[in-house]
Design a protein around this motif. Structure first.
Motif, PDB file in Angstrom:
ATOM      1  N   MET A   1       1.432   1.482  16.898  1.00 47.92           N
ATOM      2  CA  MET A   1      -0.049   2.011  16.908  1.00 47.92           C
ATOM      3  C   MET A   1      -0.679   0.877  16.044  1.00 47.92           C
ATOM      4  SD  MET A   1      -1.869   4.212  17.654  1.00 47.92           S
ATOM      5  CE  MET A   1      -3.641   4.587  17.339  1.00 47.92           C
ATOM      6  N   ARG A   2      -0.145   0.337  15.049  1.00 44.02           N
ATOM      7  CA  ARG A   2      -0.872  -0.603  14.221  1.00 44.02           C
ATOM      8  C   ARG A   2      -1.027  -1.867  15.031  1.00 44.02           C
ATOM      9  NH1 ARG A   2       3.035  -2.286   9.305  1.00 44.02           N
ATOM     10  NH2 ARG A   2       4.635  -1.687  10.835  1.00 44.02           N
ATOM     11  N   TYR A   3      -0.033  -2.210  15.897  1.00 41.56           N
ATOM     12  CA  TYR A   3      -0.393  -3.439  16.759  1.00 41.56           C
ATOM     13  C   TYR A   3      -1.511  -2.947  17.732  1.00 41.56           C
ATOM     14  CZ  TYR A   3       0.101  -6.725  20.424  1.00 41.56           C
ATOM     15  OH  TYR A   3      -0.182  -7.703  21.465  1.00 41.56           O
ATOM     16  N   ILE A   4      -1.212  -1.721  18.630  1.00 43.19           N
ATOM     17  CA  ILE A   4      -2.390  -1.439  19.394  1.00 43.19           C
ATOM     18  C   ILE A   4      -3.894  -1.607  18.811  1.00 43.19           C
ATOM     19  CG2 ILE A   4      -3.109   0.114  20.803  1.00 43.19           C
ATOM     20  CD1 ILE A   4      -0.494   1.292  21.198  1.00 43.19           C
ATOM     21  N   LEU A   5      -4.088  -1.242  17.608  1.00 44.50           N
ATOM     22  CA  LEU A   5      -5.402  -1.446  16.792  1.00 44.50           C
ATOM     23  C   LEU A   5      -5.784  -2.696  16.905  1.00 44.50           C
ATOM     24  CD1 LEU A   5      -7.923   0.203  15.559  1.00 44.50           C
ATOM     25  CD2 LEU A   5      -6.477   0.229  13.505  1.00 44.50           C
ATOM     26  N   PHE A   6      -4.690  -3.352  16.230  1.00 36.39           N
ATOM     27  CA  PHE A   6      -4.950  -4.950  16.069  1.00 36.39           C
ATOM     28  C   PHE A   6      -5.269  -5.519  17.150  1.00 36.39           C
ATOM     29  CE2 PHE A   6      -2.606  -8.698  16.872  1.00 36.39           C
ATOM     30  CZ  PHE A   6      -3.537  -9.737  15.954  1.00 36.39           C
ATOM     31  N   LEU A   7      -4.889  -5.396  18.307  1.00 33.89           N
ATOM     32  CA  LEU A   7      -4.862  -5.962  19.605  1.00 33.89           C
ATOM     33  C   LEU A   7      -6.360  -5.667  20.000  1.00 33.89           C
ATOM     34  CD1 LEU A   7      -3.954  -7.758  22.093  1.00 33.89           C
ATOM     35  CD2 LEU A   7      -2.891  -5.771  23.049  1.00 33.89           C
ATOM     36  N   VAL A   8      -6.830  -4.370  20.205  1.00 37.30           N
ATOM     37  CA  VAL A   8      -8.134  -3.914  20.420  1.00 37.30           C
ATOM     38  C   VAL A   8      -9.168  -4.751  19.584  1.00 37.30           C
ATOM     39  CG1 VAL A   8      -9.726  -2.038  20.670  1.00 37.30           C
ATOM     40  CG2 VAL A   8      -7.438  -1.594  21.407  1.00 37.30           C
ATOM     41  N   LEU A   9      -9.062  -4.651  18.278  1.00 38.43           N
ATOM     42  CA  LEU A   9     -10.154  -5.238  17.649  1.00 38.43           C
ATOM     43  C   LEU A   9     -10.144  -6.855  17.901  1.00 38.43           C
ATOM     44  CD1 LEU A   9      -9.334  -3.456  14.238  1.00 38.43           C
ATOM     45  CD2 LEU A   9     -11.420  -3.365  15.563  1.00 38.43           C
TER      46      LEU A   9
ATOM     47  N   GLU B   1      18.572 -21.550  13.652  1.00 38.70           N
ATOM     48  CA  GLU B   1      17.023 -22.092  13.464  1.00 38.70           C
ATOM     49  C   GLU B   1      16.212 -21.056  14.172  1.00 38.70           C
ATOM     50  OE1 GLU B   1      14.806 -23.558  15.945  1.00 38.70           O
ATOM     51  OE2 GLU B   1      16.254 -23.066  17.623  1.00 38.70           O
ATOM     52  N   GLY B   2      14.968 -21.304  13.682  1.00 41.64           N
ATOM     53  CA  GLY B   2      13.822 -20.610  14.104  1.00 41.64           C
ATOM     54  C   GLY B   2      12.778 -19.703  13.354  1.00 41.64           C
ATOM     55  N   PHE B   3      13.472 -18.504  13.239  1.00 41.00           N
ATOM     56  CA  PHE B   3      12.815 -17.566  12.393  1.00 41.00           C
ATOM     57  C   PHE B   3      12.965 -17.839  10.863  1.00 41.00           C
ATOM     58  CE2 PHE B   3      13.364 -15.227  16.275  1.00 41.00           C
ATOM     59  CZ  PHE B   3      12.462 -13.925  16.078  1.00 41.00           C
ATOM     60  N   PRO B   4      12.046 -17.560  10.036  1.00 36.27           N
ATOM     61  CA  PRO B   4      11.816 -17.708   8.804  1.00 36.27           C
ATOM     62  C   PRO B   4      12.954 -16.959   7.902  1.00 36.27           C
ATOM     63  CG  PRO B   4       9.571 -17.288   9.505  1.00 36.27           C
ATOM     64  CD  PRO B   4      10.654 -16.943  10.341  1.00 36.27           C
ATOM     65  N   ARG B   5      13.404 -17.678   6.814  1.00 38.99           N
ATOM     66  CA  ARG B   5      14.361 -16.948   5.760  1.00 38.99           C
ATOM     67  C   ARG B   5      13.922 -15.292   5.660  1.00 38.99           C
ATOM     68  NH1 ARG B   5      13.674 -15.514   1.263  1.00 38.99           N
ATOM     69  NH2 ARG B   5      11.887 -16.967   0.878  1.00 38.99           N
ATOM     70  N   TRP B   6      12.493 -14.958   5.658  1.00 43.73           N
ATOM     71  CA  TRP B   6      12.232 -13.742   5.151  1.00 43.73           C
ATOM     72  C   TRP B   6      12.340 -12.698   6.644  1.00 43.73           C
ATOM     73  CZ3 TRP B   6       8.409 -12.323   8.317  1.00 43.73           C
ATOM     74  CH2 TRP B   6       7.509 -13.347   8.778  1.00 43.73           C
ATOM     75  N   ALA B   7      12.561 -13.115   7.720  1.00 41.10           N
ATOM     76  CA  ALA B   7      12.515 -12.368   8.722  1.00 41.10           C
ATOM     77  C   ALA B   7      13.864 -11.607   8.745  1.00 41.10           C
ATOM     78  CB  ALA B   7      12.388 -13.227  10.039  1.00 41.10           C
ATOM     79  N   LEU B   8      14.896 -12.058   8.040  1.00 45.87           N
ATOM     80  CA  LEU B   8      16.175 -11.281   7.837  1.00 45.87           C
ATOM     81  C   LEU B   8      15.962 -10.178   7.144  1.00 45.87           C
ATOM     82  CD1 LEU B   8      18.597 -14.188   6.527  1.00 45.87           C
ATOM     83  CD2 LEU B   8      18.572 -12.988   8.833  1.00 45.87           C
ATOM     84  N   PRO B   9      16.758  -8.874   7.670  1.00 47.41           N
ATOM     85  CA  PRO B   9      16.400  -7.768   6.803  1.00 47.41           C
ATOM     86  C   PRO B   9      16.784  -7.782   5.521  1.00 47.41           C
ATOM     87  CG  PRO B   9      17.890  -7.498   8.859  1.00 47.41           C
ATOM     88  CD  PRO B   9      17.514  -9.077   8.850  1.00 47.41           C
TER      89      PRO B   9
ATOM     90  N   ASN C   1      10.791  -3.518  14.570  1.00 49.41           N
ATOM     91  CA  ASN C   1       9.773  -3.662  13.797  1.00 49.41           C
ATOM     92  C   ASN C   1       9.938  -2.968  12.271  1.00 49.41           C
ATOM     93  OD1 ASN C   1       7.271  -5.025  12.915  1.00 49.41           O
ATOM     94  ND2 ASN C   1       6.130  -3.397  13.346  1.00 49.41           N
ATOM     95  N   THR C   2      11.126  -2.786  11.849  1.00 50.34           N
ATOM     96  CA  THR C   2      11.581  -1.818  10.873  1.00 50.34           C
ATOM     97  C   THR C   2      11.052  -2.482   9.455  1.00 50.34           C
ATOM     98  OG1 THR C   2      13.742  -1.760  12.033  1.00 50.34           O
ATOM     99  CG2 THR C   2      13.403  -0.924   9.604  1.00 50.34           C
ATOM    100  N   TYR C   3      10.708  -3.744   9.378  1.00 53.10           N
ATOM    101  CA  TYR C   3      10.206  -4.522   8.155  1.00 53.10           C
ATOM    102  C   TYR C   3       9.141  -5.491   8.604  1.00 53.10           C
ATOM    103  CZ  TYR C   3      14.830  -2.875   6.686  1.00 53.10           C
ATOM    104  OH  TYR C   3      16.061  -2.163   6.592  1.00 53.10           O
ATOM    105  N   GLY C   4       8.511  -4.925   9.530  1.00 54.72           N
ATOM    106  CA  GLY C   4       7.275  -5.423   9.810  1.00 54.72           C
ATOM    107  C   GLY C   4       7.288  -7.224  10.706  1.00 54.72           C
ATOM    108  N   VAL C   5       8.534  -7.356  10.780  1.00 54.19           N
ATOM    109  CA  VAL C   5       8.836  -8.908  11.508  1.00 54.19           C
ATOM    110  C   VAL C   5       8.098  -9.195  12.519  1.00 54.19           C
ATOM    111  CG1 VAL C   5      10.510 -10.768  12.121  1.00 54.19           C
ATOM    112  CG2 VAL C   5      10.625  -9.031   9.683  1.00 54.19           C
ATOM    113  N   ARG C   6       8.064  -8.158  13.614  1.00 56.62           N
ATOM    114  CA  ARG C   6       7.757  -8.085  14.741  1.00 56.62           C
ATOM    115  C   ARG C   6       6.116  -8.431  14.602  1.00 56.62           C
ATOM    116  NH1 ARG C   6       5.659  -4.938  19.279  1.00 56.62           N
ATOM    117  NH2 ARG C   6       7.009  -5.246  20.917  1.00 56.62           N
ATOM    118  N   ASP C   7       5.474  -7.448  14.044  1.00 51.82           N
ATOM    119  CA  ASP C   7       4.035  -7.677  13.669  1.00 51.82           C
ATOM    120  C   ASP C   7       3.519  -9.033  13.210  1.00 51.82           C
ATOM    121  OD1 ASP C   7       3.616  -4.962  14.270  1.00 51.82           O
ATOM    122  OD2 ASP C   7       3.549  -4.208  12.254  1.00 51.82           O
ATOM    123  N   ARG C   8       4.359  -9.612  12.386  1.00 54.58           N
ATOM    124  CA  ARG C   8       4.100 -11.067  11.806  1.00 54.58           C
ATOM    125  C   ARG C   8       4.273 -12.041  12.895  1.00 54.58           C
ATOM    126  NH1 ARG C   8       1.880 -10.774   7.490  1.00 54.58           N
ATOM    127  NH2 ARG C   8       1.286 -12.655   8.029  1.00 54.58           N
TER     128      ARG C   8
END
Length: 464
Positions: free
Chosen positions: A1-9, A130-138, A175-182
């Motif tokens: 839902m957060r992403y849908i609102l973000f995309l519309v705006l 390689e690729g994803f940042p360190r903070w993207a890990l659970p 998107n458990t920890y918001g990484v997909r949003d980021r």
């Protein structure tokens, strides 16, 4: 839902820019005026995966690529380099990436943006990814210490059996920890940075992902593709299959997403390359059978986003030629793996001791790649294309739908163009070299016919 609102705006506040140079029309790439384009490119570059994440050192690093027969680059983008901490962006890296896109344009090269990762992150799989940042890990996973050296030569096998990496992918898709949003916010910044580049073809949304092809990947691709196409209309979306399909032995089950201008972007590496230093023509035929079955569902072009051979493969040029022969036969586009301008004998490609780089430390081509000419642009539909290395003849059959008729041939520097023959054996006089690496033939629009057949004649250039 957060992403849908973000995309519309986002769609309300950001005006779209002009459409890109190419679009998808069924199984073909076309220019705005309907001419068919074949994309024959190279991945750039191998050591982008590790600090300082800058493989290209300046505009001159793109200079050899047209001479080697390429008209496009699949240009790697490293998320860790841009967002090492959540929400803290390295704008210098983003400007550097845009500079690379512009440098490629100076050398008449199309660009496909490649969101690149292997085995999730440098902080996963014993430090071999390689690729994803360190903070993207659970947050419950302890980050590994980045290695990317001798201990990581078998990184793909390590990744297959690494439960922690698979758990990290699971939480990314959920998107458990918001990484997909980021990830989507990262795409927004990147999309805006390159949106007005005239040579930008599209985005490869995730290199060799792990994940479920029936649920996780389509949902991610739809959200990411919707966002990027809201920034640039007609942006082409290159959708990679799950990584195990790269062997050619596993058929992809990925379905097309309900967005325009989508391309199935597969990879191919014969499983024997790294294990027994051999390859099988049967594996390539099996892979092609899977690809053709899939394209019946997709009705889109096939883009072979990665293929290549390690320098240690015996008679590697025969393997690479076999792939290019298939690409010519099926009229596939694709990008060779890989061009690393800073390659050295000590560091190889600069990541996990891989050694696929097309060039040596003197900037010369290595023995596993033999540049070849191809039909870059036709005024309609290419029906058949075949290169004969022995006779140095490039045969073309096409159906003209755009007039006046203009055919463009890409010519690598090792070859010299010496003439063109029409089907009836008469010499065509209406061809000229546009530059050292491109030939243009224009036909009288009054002499229209359903099919036209031409043979382009070459010889090996002296001193090559």
């Amino acid at each position: 839902m957060r992403y849908i609102l973000f995309l519309v705006l986002f769609m309300i506040t950001i005006p779209p820019v002009k459409a890109g140079p190419l679009h998808v029309d069924g199984s073909r790439f076309r220019t705005e005026d309907g001419r068919q384009i074949l994309l024959r490119g190279v991945n750039v570059g191998g050591d982008t995966k590790v600090p300082p994440f800058r493989s290209i050192r300046g505009e001159k690093d793109f200079e050899p690529l047209r001479a080697w027969g390429f008209n496009s680059v699949r240009l790697m983008f490293n998320w860790e380099a841009f967002e090492a901490e959540p929400g803290v962006y390295d704008w210098d890296y983003l400007r550097y990436y845009r500079d690379m896109v512009d440098w490629a344009a100076q050398h008449d090269l199309y660009v496909i943006v490649d969101i690149h990762q292997d085995a999730f992150s440098r902080f996963a799989v014993s430090g071999c990814g390689e690729g994803f940042p360190r903070w993207a890990l659970p947050p419950f996973q302890k980050p590994a210490t980045p290695d990317n050296g001798e201990n990581c030569k078998a990184w793909s096998v390590k990744a297959f059996f690494d439960i922690g990496m698979h758990i990290a992918w699971h939480h990314f898709y959920k998107n458990t920890y918001g990484v997909r949003d980021r990830y989507l916010l990262m795409l927004q910044h990147l999309g805006q940075a390159v949106a007005d580049a005239p040579n930008l073809v599209g985005f490869d949304l995730m290199n060799e992902p792990w994940g479920l092809e029936k649920s996780e990947l389509p949902a991610l691709y739809y959200d990411a593709g919707s966002l990027l196409q809201s920034i640039r209309p007609n942006l082409i979306l290159f959708l990679s299959a799950q990584i195990l399909t790269s062997t050619g032995l596993v058929a992809s089950q990925l379905d097309p997403i309900p967005l325009p201008h989508i391309v199935h972007a597969t990879h191919f590496y014969d499983p024997g390359l790294q294990t027994v230093k051999s390859w099988s023509p049967w594996t390539l035929k099996t892979a092609n059978r899977h690809w053709k079955n899939l394209l019946e569902r997709w009705q889109s072009p096939l883009y072979l986003g990665e293929f290549g051979a390690p320098a240690t493969l015996p008679n590697a040029v025969k393997y690479v030629d076999a792939i290019y022969d298939l690409m010519d036969q099926e009229l596939y586009s694709g990008a060779y793996w890989v061009y690393t301008p800073g390659w050295t004998d000590a560091n190889k490609d600069g990541w996990n001791r891989e050694d696929f780089s097309i060039n040596d430390d003197k900037g010369q081509l290595r023995g596993m790649y033999r540049a070849r000419p191809y039909v870059e642009e036709t005024p309609g539909d290419i029906m058949q294309m075949e290169w004969n290395e022995k006779s140095k003849r490039l045969a073309l059959v096409y159906e003209a739908t755009v007039f006046p008729e203009e055919v463009k041939i890409a010519i690598p520097s090792r070859l010299e163009w010496i003439g063109v023959e029409a089907l009836e054996g008469k010499r065509a006089q209406n061809c000229q070299l546009l530059n050292a690496h491109q030939l243009r033939c224009v036909h009288d629009p009054k002499a229209r016919q359903a099919l036209r057949s031409l043979v382009f004649l070459f010889r090996e250039r002296e001193g090559q």
